[in-house]
Design a protein around this motif. Structure first.
Motif, PDB file in Angstrom:
ATOM      1  N   LEU A  53      40.597  10.475 105.559  1.00  0.00           N
ATOM      2  CA  LEU A  53      41.536  11.421 104.963  1.00  0.00           C
ATOM      3  C   LEU A  53      42.870  11.066 104.559  1.00  0.00           C
ATOM      4  O   LEU A  53      43.582  11.588 103.699  1.00  0.00           O
ATOM      5  N   ALA A  75      34.607  11.817 107.034  1.00  0.00           N
ATOM      6  CA  ALA A  75      35.134  13.380 106.855  1.00  0.00           C
ATOM      7  C   ALA A  75      34.189  13.854 106.333  1.00  0.00           C
ATOM      8  O   ALA A  75      33.645  13.404 105.151  1.00  0.00           O
ATOM      9  N   VAL A  76      34.219  15.317 106.334  1.00  0.00           N
ATOM     10  CA  VAL A  76      33.261  16.191 105.687  1.00  0.00           C
ATOM     11  C   VAL A  76      34.032  16.362 104.117  1.00  0.00           C
ATOM     12  O   VAL A  76      33.592  16.500 103.125  1.00  0.00           O
ATOM     13  N   GLY A  77      35.573  16.688 104.435  1.00  0.00           N
ATOM     14  CA  GLY A  77      36.323  17.012 103.184  1.00  0.00           C
ATOM     15  C   GLY A  77      36.594  15.629 102.595  1.00  0.00           C
ATOM     16  O   GLY A  77      36.800  14.719 103.026  1.00  0.00           O
ATOM     17  N   LEU A 100      29.893  17.218 112.266  1.00  0.00           N
ATOM     18  CA  LEU A 100      31.189  18.005 112.895  1.00  0.00           C
ATOM     19  C   LEU A 100      31.013  19.433 112.783  1.00  0.00           C
ATOM     20  O   LEU A 100      31.898  20.127 113.189  1.00  0.00           O
ATOM     21  N   ARG A 238      42.040  22.804 105.206  1.00  0.00           N
ATOM     22  CA  ARG A 238      42.829  21.837 104.558  1.00  0.00           C
ATOM     23  C   ARG A 238      44.316  22.691 104.437  1.00  0.00           C
ATOM     24  O   ARG A 238      44.542  23.863 104.257  1.00  0.00           O
ATOM     25  N   HIS A 285      45.489  18.081 113.676  1.00  0.00           N
ATOM     26  CA  HIS A 285      44.251  18.126 112.758  1.00  0.00           C
ATOM     27  C   HIS A 285      43.096  17.447 113.585  1.00  0.00           C
ATOM     28  O   HIS A 285      42.654  16.250 113.449  1.00  0.00           O
ATOM     29  N   MET A 297      30.541  10.680 113.239  1.00  0.00           N
ATOM     30  CA  MET A 297      31.258  10.756 111.987  1.00  0.00           C
ATOM     31  C   MET A 297      31.382   9.296 111.417  1.00  0.00           C
ATOM     32  O   MET A 297      31.160   8.702 110.307  1.00  0.00           O
TER      33      MET A 297
HETATM   34  C1  GLV Z   1      38.156  16.569 108.806  1.00  0.00           C
HETATM   35  O1  GLV Z   1      39.180  17.312 108.198  1.00  0.00           O
HETATM   36  C2  GLV Z   1      37.077  16.418 107.750  1.00  0.00           C
HETATM   37  O2  GLV Z   1      36.974  16.996 106.487  1.00  0.00           O
HETATM   38  O3  GLV Z   1      36.257  15.980 108.330  1.00  0.00           O
END
Ligand code: GLV
Length: 326
Positions: A53, A75-77, A100, A238, A285, A297
């Motif tokens: 990220l 990351a998931v985002g 996660l 975020r 974070h 991940m």
């Molecule tokens: C962390 O912030 C994610 O998006 O995995």
């Protein structure tokens, strides 16, 4: 010929080993963040990028990527990537959902509890030698059990937080652009409500929305004013979902009671006023940062990248509209 792949920053070694079995890997193994020019330079001749990220892929960078078929975000985002620009260019974007979810929900609850029960203030109090004796009102905080939790965003992580809240006998309100299916609402005893009602009735508010143009500054001065003076705000989504200056002001003036923050508008910078306030718990974070989850991940992103390079649909494809393969 084996495909060429760039891993922008350090990931777990198992993932690097896996990648090396399938591709020529450019991996410096450092935590340095590449500038856009460095990123473009290192991306030259690569067909895949395993990124994080901290790697920014705005449209101007994406348009200059040549031959890259997949951006596999660890990351998931994926708000670090201009998804529309990637889709226009035919670049697959993948993320790391699910692995996660529980870890992040644990941490949201950790921040909630820490802020409500003044855990960090207590630690600093003991650590600095200020503790002289037990006292009836020493560091009194707020009860969590049987209170109302308001969740913005009832996706996977929001649901995992709601499950935890049940263990604390909390009432759970939520707001989302999509209402959850009735069986889920029933199972988790969720109450769908407007943004305004959630702000007004919640003792705790936890944010679990992705960062998009419609969630940017979801919580600003007006929303903070609508909250209870005893409210605690938790953000593990975020940073830009909250107007950080407005939050610092609200915390300093007692507009709300406390906050637990894992994400910030300009990481790793934190609004200087937040650093001076006792009623905010700050974390760098790390909501998904358990050893197991960060390892998973890394592996998941690596598998997404290799699957795409092999011409198969990556398991966690975000821009699904690009997929025409078998
Ligand atoms: C962390 O912030 C994610 O998006 O995995």
């Amino acid at each position: 010929m084996r495909p060429a792949l760039l891993v922008t920053r350090r990931i777990y070694p198992e993932a690097v080993e896996y990648l090396r079995r399938h591709a020529e890997v450019d991996y410096a193994g450092t935590d340095d963040v590449l500038s856009p020019e460095q990123l473009l330079e290192r991306a030259r001749g690569k067909q895949a990028i395993v990124c994080q990220l901290t790697d920014k892929f705005p449209a101007e960078v994406i348009e200059r990527l040549e031959g890259v078929r997949v951006l596999a975000n660890v990351a998931v985002g994926y708000d670090n990537i201009d998804l529309a620009a990637a889709t226009r260019k035919g670049i697959l974007v993948t993320n790391t959902p699910e692995v996660l979810t529980e870890t992040t929900a644990d941490f949201a609850f950790a921040l909630l509890l820490a802020a409500a029960r003044r855990v960090v203030e207590g630690h600093l109090f003991v650590h600095s030698g200020q503790w002289r004796r037990w006292a009836i009102d020493l560091l009194v905080g707020q009860d969590v059990h049987h209170r109302t939790l308001g969740i913005f965003g009832m996706g996977r992580i929001g649901q995992a937080v709601a499950r935890r809240a049940r263990g604390f006998s909390m009432r759970v309100l939520y707001h989302d652009v999509h209402r959850a299916p009735a069986p889920l609402e029933a199972e988790l005893e969720l109450e769908f409500c407007t943004k305004e009602r959630l702000l007004e009735e919640s003792d705790f508010i936890s944010l679990h929305v992705p960062l998009t143009e419609s969630t940017r500054r979801l919580i600003g001065a007006a929303e903070l004013r609508r909250m209870k003076r005893t409210a605690v705000l938790v953000n593990t989504s975020r940073g830009p979902v909250v107007d950080e200056a407005a939050l610092a002001e609200a915390l300093a003036r007692g507009v709300i009671a406390a906050a637990g923050l894992d994400v910030f508008e300009r990481e790793p910078e934190v609004h200087p006023r937040l650093l001076e306030l006792p009623n905010v718990v700050l974390a760098p974070h790390i909501a998904s940062a358990s050893v197991e989850t960060r390892r998973k991940m890394s592996l998941m992103a690596a598998e997404n990248a290799i699957t795409a390079l092999e011409g198969r649909r990556p398991p966690n494809l975000v821009n699904v509209e690009l997929w025409t393969g078998g």
